[in-house]
Scaffold this motif. Structure first.
Motif, mmCIF file in Angstrom:
data_model
loop_
_atom_site.group_PDB
_atom_site.id
_atom_site.type_symbol
_atom_site.label_atom_id
_atom_site.label_comp_id
_atom_site.label_asym_id
_atom_site.label_seq_id
_atom_site.Cartn_x
_atom_site.Cartn_y
_atom_site.Cartn_z
ATOM 1 N N ARG A 104 -6.427 -4.249 6.169
ATOM 2 C CA ARG A 104 -6.912 -2.979 6.705
ATOM 3 C C ARG A 104 -6.032 -1.808 6.279
ATOM 4 O O ARG A 104 -6.059 -0.750 6.907
ATOM 5 C CB ARG A 104 -7.031 -3.095 8.224
ATOM 6 N N GLY A 105 -5.256 -2.016 5.218
ATOM 7 C CA GLY A 105 -4.523 -0.912 4.605
ATOM 8 C C GLY A 105 -3.167 -0.605 5.193
ATOM 9 O O GLY A 105 -2.576 0.434 4.880
ATOM 10 N N PHE A 106 -2.638 -1.478 6.031
ATOM 11 C CA PHE A 106 -1.312 -1.286 6.610
ATOM 12 C C PHE A 106 -0.256 -1.959 5.740
ATOM 13 O O PHE A 106 -0.520 -2.969 5.082
ATOM 14 C CB PHE A 106 -1.233 -1.909 8.007
ATOM 15 N N ASN A 107 0.953 -1.434 5.772
ATOM 16 C CA ASN A 107 2.140 -2.182 5.386
ATOM 17 C C ASN A 107 2.678 -2.880 6.634
ATOM 18 O O ASN A 107 2.235 -2.583 7.752
ATOM 19 C CB ASN A 107 3.194 -1.257 4.782
ATOM 20 N N ALA A 108 3.641 -3.797 6.448
ATOM 21 C CA ALA A 108 4.027 -4.628 7.589
ATOM 22 C C ALA A 108 5.506 -4.977 7.564
ATOM 23 O O ALA A 108 6.143 -5.023 6.503
ATOM 24 C CB ALA A 108 3.196 -5.909 7.600
ATOM 25 N N ILE A 109 6.016 -5.239 8.757
ATOM 26 C CA ILE A 109 7.341 -5.844 8.927
ATOM 27 C C ILE A 109 7.172 -7.106 9.753
ATOM 28 O O ILE A 109 6.564 -7.077 10.830
ATOM 29 C CB ILE A 109 8.326 -4.899 9.642
ATOM 30 N N ILE A 110 7.678 -8.215 9.233
ATOM 31 C CA ILE A 110 7.813 -9.421 10.038
ATOM 32 C C ILE A 110 9.305 -9.754 10.079
ATOM 33 O O ILE A 110 10.033 -9.487 9.119
ATOM 34 C CB ILE A 110 6.989 -10.602 9.492
ATOM 35 N N HIS A 120 0.827 -1.208 0.000
ATOM 36 C CA HIS A 120 0.000 0.000 0.000
ATOM 37 C C HIS A 120 0.864 1.262 0.000
ATOM 38 O O HIS A 120 1.960 1.281 0.569
ATOM 39 C CB HIS A 120 -0.906 0.029 1.239
ATOM 40 N N GLN A 121 0.349 2.308 -0.616
ATOM 41 C CA GLN A 121 0.973 3.622 -0.531
ATOM 42 C C GLN A 121 0.394 4.314 0.704
ATOM 43 O O GLN A 121 -0.635 4.975 0.647
ATOM 44 C CB GLN A 121 0.676 4.433 -1.798
ATOM 45 N N THR A 122 1.039 4.120 1.829
ATOM 46 C CA THR A 122 0.496 4.604 3.096
ATOM 47 C C THR A 122 1.618 4.787 4.100
ATOM 48 O O THR A 122 2.706 4.219 3.945
ATOM 49 C CB THR A 122 -0.535 3.602 3.660
ATOM 50 N N ASN A 123 1.325 5.562 5.142
ATOM 51 C CA ASN A 123 2.271 5.692 6.247
ATOM 52 C C ASN A 123 1.865 4.806 7.422
ATOM 53 O O ASN A 123 2.444 4.905 8.506
ATOM 54 C CB ASN A 123 2.383 7.143 6.708
ATOM 55 N N LYS A 124 0.881 3.934 7.214
ATOM 56 C CA LYS A 124 0.425 3.035 8.276
ATOM 57 C C LYS A 124 1.245 1.738 8.230
ATOM 58 O O LYS A 124 1.275 1.053 7.200
ATOM 59 C CB LYS A 124 -1.062 2.709 8.126
ATOM 60 N N LYS A 179 11.973 3.856 10.387
ATOM 61 C CA LYS A 179 11.897 5.313 10.368
ATOM 62 C C LYS A 179 12.986 5.928 9.500
ATOM 63 O O LYS A 179 12.777 6.964 8.861
ATOM 64 C CB LYS A 179 11.964 5.849 11.801
ATOM 65 N N LYS A 180 14.143 5.290 9.461
ATOM 66 C CA LYS A 180 15.222 5.779 8.596
ATOM 67 C C LYS A 180 14.820 5.674 7.127
ATOM 68 O O LYS A 180 15.126 6.563 6.321
ATOM 69 C CB LYS A 180 16.500 4.982 8.849
ATOM 70 N N ARG A 181 14.114 4.600 6.771
ATOM 71 C CA ARG A 181 13.728 4.369 5.381
ATOM 72 C C ARG A 181 12.471 5.141 4.977
ATOM 73 O O ARG A 181 12.350 5.567 3.826
ATOM 74 C CB ARG A 181 13.498 2.872 5.147
ATOM 75 N N LYS A 182 11.516 5.256 5.908
ATOM 76 C CA LYS A 182 10.201 5.787 5.546
ATOM 77 C C LYS A 182 9.884 7.127 6.205
ATOM 78 O O LYS A 182 8.820 7.689 5.963
ATOM 79 C CB LYS A 182 9.107 4.776 5.920
ATOM 80 N N GLY A 183 10.776 7.617 7.050
ATOM 81 C CA GLY A 183 10.519 8.868 7.740
ATOM 82 C C GLY A 183 9.821 8.635 9.070
ATOM 83 O O GLY A 183 9.393 7.527 9.403
#
Length: 303
Positions: free
Chosen positions: A107-113, A78-82, A145-149
């Protein structure tokens, strides 16, 4: 004198044996095989391999402050900050996190596993049940945060040890997410250890095992077991927490989550599932589990 020397040597040998045995049981708890975890999730239809393979993802190796690499997958459909970060339990790996990840992707989030230390493809030699893992979680968040702000809407979902890890991160390091979901954490590590000792088939008197064991954990792995207790730090967490536990859980009693819920100040919610053993709340109550997350997210987003 010779008899006394032999007696003292025997006692010391016995004490060292107890300490090594106990600390080994904790530091090197037997992990599930990676193939077993993946096959289990596929057979249960919690992992649809083709769907997972088609997700846009980036493999990222995050350096742990403890000196080993952490294998992470940044999944970004997704193109999102979530964003949601999912932290798994002891003996599992990042494949076990996919079912929770999917809840949030829908629900429109991106994720890290990612794999905790000593699990999956990550480095590290011991499990510390949240003590060192909380610093690794911070490293993953810092990398995001370093990658996405820093303008992110960030949640962290954790199961069992992963839930303890996020609570210790938030309570001891920085309350750096917008919300937390803690699924079946223990509240006090020493109480949890004593609970497990009472259930183990250990051919040693219980009253000798714990004091020696905790000392050997300190000597061998560098921390005291009483440092790994979210109940001591829960008051520091101001952001909302959804606490989840299965009432029939005998591995970590649901009373520990109730203790954490009662001690948490500020926004919080509680979901006690009627069915499910340890870490099975979602597997046994998936529709209700997702409904409770929706209710929680609605409350968080309204604030």
């Amino acid at each position: 004198m010779k008899k006394w020397g032999l007696a003292i040597a025997g006692i010391l040998t016995y004490m060292i044996g107890i300490g090594v045995y106990f600390s080994n049981r904790l530091m090197y708890m037997k992990k599930k095989e990676d193939d077993f975890i993946q096959n289990r999730e596929v057979l249960a239809k919690r992992l649809i391999q083709a769907d997972f393979d088609n997700l846009p993802k980036t493999e990222v190796w995050v350096p742990s402050p403890s000196g080993y690499p952490l294998k992470c997958l940044f999944i970004e459909p997704h193109q999102t900050n979530k964003w949601i970060i999912v932290t798994h339990g002891v003996t599992e790996n990042k494949m076990n996190s996919i079912k929770y990840m999917n809840i949030f992707l829908k629900r429109g989030f991106n994720a890290i596993i990612y794999d905790h230390r000593r699990h999956g493809e990550s480095g590290g030699e011991t499990s510390s049940y949240g003590h060192y893992e909380k610093f690794d979680l911070k490293a993953v968040i810092d990398e995001l945060k370093k990658r996405k702000g820093t303008d992110l809407f960030l949640g962290i979902h954790g199961e069992s040890m992963g839930a303890v890890t996020l609570l210790l991160y938030a309570g001891m390091l920085e309350d750096g997410a917008d919300f937390y979901i803690a699924d079946c954490p223990f509240s006090n590590f020493e109480k949890q250890i004593q609970h497990q000792i009472s259930m183990m088939d250990i051919p040693l008197p219980a009253w000798t095992v714990f004091p020696l064991g905790r000392m050997f954990i300190k000597i061998r792995d560098g921390y005291w077991t009483n440092e790994v207790s979210p109940i001591h730090f829960i008051k520091n967490i101001k952001k909302p927490i959804l606490f989840i536990h299965s009432e029939p859980d005998t591995f970590i009693p649901a009373s520990m989550t109730l203790e954490l819920y009662e001690a948490k100040q500020g926004p919080k919610e509680l979901y006690l599932a009627k069915k499910g053993a340890h870490a099975q709340s979602y597997n046994e109550n998936s529709q209700e589990y997702e409904e409770r997350i929706d209710q929680f997210l609605e409350q968080v987003l309204l604030k």
